[in-house]
Design a protein around this motif. Structure first.
Motif, mmCIF file in Angstrom:
data_model
loop_
_atom_site.group_PDB
_atom_site.id
_atom_site.type_symbol
_atom_site.label_atom_id
_atom_site.label_comp_id
_atom_site.label_asym_id
_atom_site.label_seq_id
_atom_site.Cartn_x
_atom_site.Cartn_y
_atom_site.Cartn_z
ATOM 1 N N ILE A 325 -26.644 12.325 30.207
ATOM 2 C CA ILE A 325 -26.540 11.263 31.134
ATOM 3 C C ILE A 325 -27.677 10.728 31.878
ATOM 4 O O ILE A 325 -28.342 9.741 32.692
ATOM 5 C CB ILE A 325 -25.100 10.728 30.901
ATOM 6 C CG1 ILE A 325 -24.578 10.418 29.039
ATOM 7 C CG2 ILE A 325 -25.194 8.989 31.029
ATOM 8 C CD1 ILE A 325 -23.624 10.185 29.254
ATOM 9 N N ALA A 345 -28.564 11.242 25.860
ATOM 10 C CA ALA A 345 -26.909 11.905 25.822
ATOM 11 C C ALA A 345 -26.847 12.692 24.118
ATOM 12 O O ALA A 345 -26.449 13.610 24.176
ATOM 13 C CB ALA A 345 -25.888 10.807 25.439
ATOM 14 N N TYR A 355 -19.309 14.546 25.909
ATOM 15 C CA TYR A 355 -18.440 13.882 26.826
ATOM 16 C C TYR A 355 -17.555 12.572 26.495
ATOM 17 O O TYR A 355 -18.367 11.662 25.964
ATOM 18 C CB TYR A 355 -19.691 13.058 28.250
ATOM 19 C CG TYR A 355 -18.903 12.680 29.398
ATOM 20 C CD1 TYR A 355 -18.040 13.530 29.847
ATOM 21 C CD2 TYR A 355 -20.005 11.565 30.151
ATOM 22 C CE1 TYR A 355 -17.145 12.817 31.522
ATOM 23 C CE2 TYR A 355 -19.121 10.713 30.711
ATOM 24 C CZ TYR A 355 -18.252 11.486 31.398
ATOM 25 O OH TYR A 355 -17.660 10.442 33.325
ATOM 26 N N GLN A 363 -16.698 2.251 27.586
ATOM 27 C CA GLN A 363 -17.756 3.505 27.585
ATOM 28 C C GLN A 363 -16.799 3.360 26.255
ATOM 29 O O GLN A 363 -17.915 5.124 26.015
ATOM 30 C CB GLN A 363 -17.488 4.361 28.628
ATOM 31 C CG GLN A 363 -18.067 3.769 30.367
ATOM 32 C CD GLN A 363 -17.969 4.751 31.492
ATOM 33 O OE1 GLN A 363 -17.691 5.625 31.505
ATOM 34 N NE2 GLN A 363 -18.152 4.422 32.411
ATOM 35 N N VAL A 366 -16.582 0.554 20.859
ATOM 36 C CA VAL A 366 -16.699 -0.652 19.943
ATOM 37 C C VAL A 366 -16.244 -1.446 20.082
ATOM 38 O O VAL A 366 -16.431 -1.689 19.228
ATOM 39 C CB VAL A 366 -18.465 -0.207 20.115
ATOM 40 C CG1 VAL A 366 -19.127 -1.494 19.389
ATOM 41 C CG2 VAL A 366 -19.616 0.558 20.622
ATOM 42 N N LEU A 377 -20.681 6.303 15.234
ATOM 43 C CA LEU A 377 -22.089 6.226 16.257
ATOM 44 C C LEU A 377 -22.491 7.441 17.354
ATOM 45 O O LEU A 377 -23.398 7.244 16.343
ATOM 46 C CB LEU A 377 -21.557 5.218 16.732
ATOM 47 C CG LEU A 377 -22.280 3.768 17.987
ATOM 48 C CD1 LEU A 377 -23.005 3.692 16.968
ATOM 49 C CD2 LEU A 377 -21.471 3.706 18.622
ATOM 50 N N TRP A 432 -16.010 11.792 18.986
ATOM 51 C CA TRP A 432 -16.093 12.776 19.438
ATOM 52 C C TRP A 432 -16.148 14.497 18.758
ATOM 53 O O TRP A 432 -16.844 14.792 18.750
ATOM 54 C CB TRP A 432 -15.792 12.755 20.832
ATOM 55 C CG TRP A 432 -15.947 11.705 21.691
ATOM 56 C CD1 TRP A 432 -15.571 10.600 22.464
ATOM 57 C CD2 TRP A 432 -17.552 11.737 22.228
ATOM 58 N NE1 TRP A 432 -16.347 10.138 23.222
ATOM 59 C CE2 TRP A 432 -17.393 10.227 22.997
ATOM 60 C CE3 TRP A 432 -19.342 11.990 21.457
ATOM 61 C CZ2 TRP A 432 -19.196 9.811 23.012
ATOM 62 C CZ3 TRP A 432 -19.695 11.255 21.844
ATOM 63 C CH2 TRP A 432 -20.126 10.272 22.898
ATOM 64 N N SER B 199 -22.921 2.562 23.961
ATOM 65 C CA SER B 199 -23.511 3.219 23.195
ATOM 66 C C SER B 199 -24.418 4.205 23.952
ATOM 67 O O SER B 199 -24.896 5.216 23.056
ATOM 68 C CB SER B 199 -24.654 1.953 22.826
ATOM 69 O OG SER B 199 -24.050 0.749 22.384
ATOM 70 N N VAL B 200 -24.277 4.421 25.364
ATOM 71 C CA VAL B 200 -24.804 5.146 25.454
ATOM 72 C C VAL B 200 -24.880 6.664 25.763
ATOM 73 O O VAL B 200 -25.036 7.490 25.402
ATOM 74 C CB VAL B 200 -25.666 4.745 27.687
ATOM 75 C CG1 VAL B 200 -25.848 6.091 28.165
ATOM 76 C CG2 VAL B 200 -26.506 3.468 27.952
ATOM 77 N N TYR B 201 -23.712 6.228 25.868
ATOM 78 C CA TYR B 201 -22.490 7.487 25.530
ATOM 79 C C TYR B 201 -22.584 8.667 24.487
ATOM 80 O O TYR B 201 -22.610 9.488 24.005
ATOM 81 C CB TYR B 201 -20.911 7.607 26.129
ATOM 82 C CG TYR B 201 -21.090 7.145 27.815
ATOM 83 C CD1 TYR B 201 -21.098 8.350 28.140
ATOM 84 C CD2 TYR B 201 -20.882 6.339 28.765
ATOM 85 C CE1 TYR B 201 -20.798 8.024 29.770
ATOM 86 C CE2 TYR B 201 -20.294 6.188 29.441
ATOM 87 C CZ TYR B 201 -21.297 7.325 30.618
ATOM 88 O OH TYR B 201 -20.728 7.396 31.721
ATOM 89 N N ILE B 204 -27.074 6.574 21.987
ATOM 90 C CA ILE B 204 -28.150 5.855 21.766
ATOM 91 C C ILE B 204 -29.228 5.618 22.936
ATOM 92 O O ILE B 204 -28.341 5.282 23.825
ATOM 93 C CB ILE B 204 -27.576 4.481 21.072
ATOM 94 C CG1 ILE B 204 -26.319 5.223 19.975
ATOM 95 C CG2 ILE B 204 -28.653 3.468 20.969
ATOM 96 C CD1 ILE B 204 -25.802 3.936 18.868
#
Lengths: 519, 325
Positions: A325, A345, A355, A363, A366, A377, A432, B199-201, B204
């Motif tokens: 990241i 990522a 992670y 974080q 969603v 996702l 995850w 989304s970053v994690y 995306i």
């Protein structure tokens, strides 16, 4: 505000036996009930706060603590029950009314205004005015400085913008605001959650100061060491009911835990027999221009590697770099002997490193997307074919992992936002695991969740490593670090201070290393 | 959530039916199929544009430059047609898409690489693209008599009972529907609008996704440029001046949240149809243009109020949970 009224009044509540009453309670809640559609948040609960004393409100998540705070601050109206202040029955129909009675709350994330100055924050809504009705800036600054000085917080400049202060100093400003309105009842809702050791010490000094000023303080925390350190009394809630109260000096930690969970919690941490294999992840000389330097460690197969340190020691930053990241300036990361250089990522996930970040809400899940889409996702590359989604694959992926975690949901198409916190956490973990990782990095996996859910997460971690995964666990909670880790890496100010085998390791050693105290 | 979206679109659909019913009381022929087909055709360009805008808004961004892009691209293809009438129309459409793509990519690059808020970037390019139209045309118009008959008649040709323009709109709607519900990029667009950090994690690339949505809105602007010019048979610097607001209005009426993350293809289409009906029907039943504006404006506010109520419902669920927590 009539502060002498308390001497005239008599307690209406029958006194619990064995309590010494130094004075009459400042605030008494009795028989409070509150329901929301489908949820009974509080049922016939009582709470008393005494001037010059700190009362700890203890309970698992979902015990009704937050609802009670909202009733005390006028945000919610109880369905039944009575609130009295200094012996007089009072209604708190609005936040403004509660403020008028001198009730103020300091939250986990302080609710102040980042772009206003310290003085403006302290006096917002009750700023001194000139005779023309405009704000008297000079007096306001002067008063702000005085308030801060009486709190021994003279180091805070009244003209600084709030956003330039650290969280601990923001708490000081929030308290200064409480002082400036002559608050008599101060509610602190998990004030230490984001503070370092040193800042917590400062906060405790401040609470001592509030006590000496005769304020009645309600202190809400998950951490027993803090409660025993600072509070005089306790009130325990379980499932929306009050199950015990008294003086802390008369109650052992075990007794309170039993009240909280309604059962004995003998061993919170799972017993496991680690089968540790060859190194899986090797990090050497990993550096970042401003956040960390020369980080090197090895993670072996089937191992839980704890990362301990004070908040801000750079642990999360290192993990984010490993997870692709953030970028590093130097150093190597290798996974099963292969050097990898994750640029995003997605690269790390592909390589087999995931992670799981700290803040579940921001974080993790969603909210607004259904459960199955949350789970898939990070795995979209696998469940889709040249950019086109294959919903059947997504569903079966989501189903297999949510079933393994015993997720309670009516349908996988349900919005994650409608799930409870614990089930949301399961969705995050399922998401995850569904990427089939080799290394899983958990950042503060149990922060802010109740004891029951904690045990579930710990049990699950044990299961993961038993299956041959390797886990890095970043945690600021000593019992968790000592109870779960095979080895512990301690970071201090962006560097690794020491690495210990968790055999006969004690908390004091870790704290000393993290704080840089030479024995 | 899915039911909730459906709920919102059905609401809008009911509003449209009601509107058609009301208009029919004053103008009986309005609800007959031939007229409704006509309304659909008249609204096709707005629907296409609203879809392009929708993907941008979903990612918490906005593209104010779409109408200027339309104007510039329309001018370019009109001038090409005037100078080289032999270029076949499909080739001109490809050129329009590419020119639009370039303009959209410029927006996207500025948003992605320089991290400038999209409202600022596209406010700038809104002016720049219109200025560029003046530069390429020298301020001159391209009139109907300079355009080839193919250029003008392509979209008017009937095919299976509908003009080609309507078929293009239907194809674009279908394409967007598939992209938004069945592709990785569609899912990513939704996810980064709802929760950019998560989304970053999840791997995306938020910046790249934003770049892609601006490319999409750019291509849509370019396509609409050709369609607009060949429909109204005049290309000038003034074409579609201020139309970006109609596009955004269609999205807002269609229930697309300006805060990002919430919205659907059906919503954008219905929002555009709603505006299309108002602007088609009201003149016929002798309602002054000022009332038209007032009605469109009220529709926007009503839509936002209804959507805000919808979001509050959602909020209440979260709150109830926060209570229990």
């Amino acid at each position: 505000m009539d502060t002498t009224a308390q001497h005239k009044m008599e307690t209406e509540r029958p006194e619990p036996s064995g309590l010494s009453q130094p004075s009459a309670p400042r605030l008494t809640l009795s028989g409070i009930s509150k329901s929301f559609p489908g949820v009974r948040a509080l049922h016939n609960v009582s709470l008393s706060l005494y001037p010059g004393q700190v009362t700890a409100l203890i309970g698992e998540n979902g015990a009704g603590k937050s609802t009670l705070v909202k009733i005390m601050t006028g945000i919610y109206q109880p369905d039944a029950g009575e609130i009295s202040i200094d012996g007089q029955a009072t209604a708190l129909p609005s936040a403004h009314a509660a403020f008028g009675h001198g009730i103020t709350a300091i939250h986990q994330e302080t609710v102040l205004f980042d772009d206003l100055s310290v003085a403006e924050n302290i006096f917002l809504g009750h700023a001194p005015r000139t005779r023309f009705g405009i704000i008297d800036w000079r007096t306001m600054r002067k008063n702000a400085r005085e308030v801060l000085e009486t709190m021994r917080a003279g180091h805070i400049d009244a003209d600084t913008r709030l956003k330039d202060l650290g969280i601990a100093n923001k708490h000081l400003v929030a308290v200064a605001r409480a002082m400036s309105i002559d608050a008599r009842i101060v509610i602190m809702d998990e004030p230490t959650a984001a503070l370092s050791m040193k800042e917590i010490e400062e906060l405790f000094l401040l609470i001592e100061f509030l006590k000496s000023e005769g304020k009645a303080v309600l202190f809400i925390s998950h951490k027993f060491d803090e409660i025993y350190r600072i509070a005089d009394r306790y009130t325990v809630f379980r499932d929306g009911e009050m199950v015990g109260e008294g003086l802390l000096k008369d109650a052992s930690q075990g007794q309170i835990v039993r009240m909280m969970v309604g059962r004995n919690v003998d061993h919170i941490f799972p017993q496991r027999e680690p089968k540790i294999g060859a190194p899986v992840l090797s990090v050497a000389g990993l550096s970042h221009p401003t956040e960390f330097d020369d980080i090197g460690f090895e993670l072996r197969k089937g191992e839980i590697l704890g990362f301990y340190g004070l908040v801000g020691a750079g642990r999360s930053e290192v993990m984010q770099a490993i997870a692709g990241i953030t970028r590093t300036s130097r150093g190597t990361i290798s996974l099963e002997g292969q050097a990898i250089a994750p640029k995003s990522a997605a690269d790390s996930i592909e390589a087999g490193i995931v992670y799981v970040p700290e803040e579940r809400g921001k974080q993790g899940v969603v909210i607004g997307l259904p459960i199955f889409q949350n789970v898939s996702l990070p795995s979209l590359r696998r469940t889709s074919k040249s950019g086109v989604l294959r919903l059947a694959e997504e569903f079966s992926l989501a189903r297999s992992y949510t079933e393994r975690l015993d997720l309670r949901a009516s349908s996988l198409s349900q919005d994650v936002g409608t799930l409870s916190g614990g089930n949301q956490q399961k969705v995050v973990i399922a998401k995850w695991l569904a990427t089939a990782p080799k290394v899983i990095i958990l950042d503060e996996p149990t922060k802010g969740i109740d004891i029951g859910s904690k045990a579930a997460v710990h049990g699950f971690m044990a299961e993961l490593v038993a299956q041959g995964l390797s886990v890095i666990m970043v945690s600021s909670e000593l019992p968790e670090i000592l109870g779960m880790s095979d080895r512990v890496v301690v970071m201090r100010e962006g560097r690794i201070a020491a690495t210990y085998d968790n055999k006969g390791l004690d908390a004091e050693t870790l704290v000393r290393t993290a704080a840089g105290i030479v024995a | 959530m899915k039911n909730f979206f459906k709920y919102r679109e059905i609401w809008l659909l009911a509003g449209i039916v009601l509107l058609i019913g009301l208009i029919s009381t004053r103008f009986p022929g309005f609800a007959n199929p031939a007229n409704l087909r006509q309304v659909f055709n008249d609204t096709s360009i707005l629907m296409i544009l609203a879809l392009g805008q929708m993907v941008v808004i979903l990612t918490r961004s906005i593209d104010l430059s779409m109408a200027s892009n339309l104007c510039f691209t329309g001018m370019v293809v009109a001038m090409l047609n005037a100078a080289h009438p032999a270029i076949p129309i499909p080739a001109l459409i490809v050129i329009a898409l590419l020119v639009g793509l370039v303009l959209g990519a410029i927006n996207g690059l500025l948003v992605w690489r320089l991290n400038i808020p999209s409202i600022v970037v596209t406010l700038g390019t809104l002016t720049i693209y219109r200025g560029a139209t003046f530069v390429v045309s020298g301020g001159a118009w391209v009139n109907a008599d300079q355009m080839s008959s193919d250029f003008i008649n392509f979209q008017r040709a009937a095919f299976l009972g509908l003009p080609v323009l309507s078929w293009i709109a239907i194809a674009v709607i279908a394409l967007f529907f598939v992209v938004m519900t069945r592709t990785q990029i569609g899912r990513s667009i939704h996810a980064i609008g709802v929760n950019p950090t998560a989304s970053v994690y999840a791997g995306i690339d938020v910046g790249r996704t934003k770049f892609i949505v601006f490319c999409i809105s750019g291509m849509i602007g370019g396509l609409a440029g050709y369609l607009w010019i060949s429909r109204y048979v005049i290309a000038s610097v003034e074409v579609a001046n201020g139309y970006e607001l109609n596009i955004i209005a269609a999205c807002v009426i269609g229930g697309i949240s300006i805060a990002g993350g919430i919205g659907s293809v059906g919503g954008a289409v219905l929002g555009a149809l709603f505006l299309g009906i108002i602007s088609n029907a009201l003149p016929v039943i002798n309602i002054s243009p000022f009332w038209q504006m007032a009605i469109s404006g009220s529709a926007i506010i009503l839509a936002v109020v209804l959507n805000a109520r919808g979001e509050r419902r959602q909020g209440r669920i979260i709150l109830r949970k926060a209570e229990a927590a």
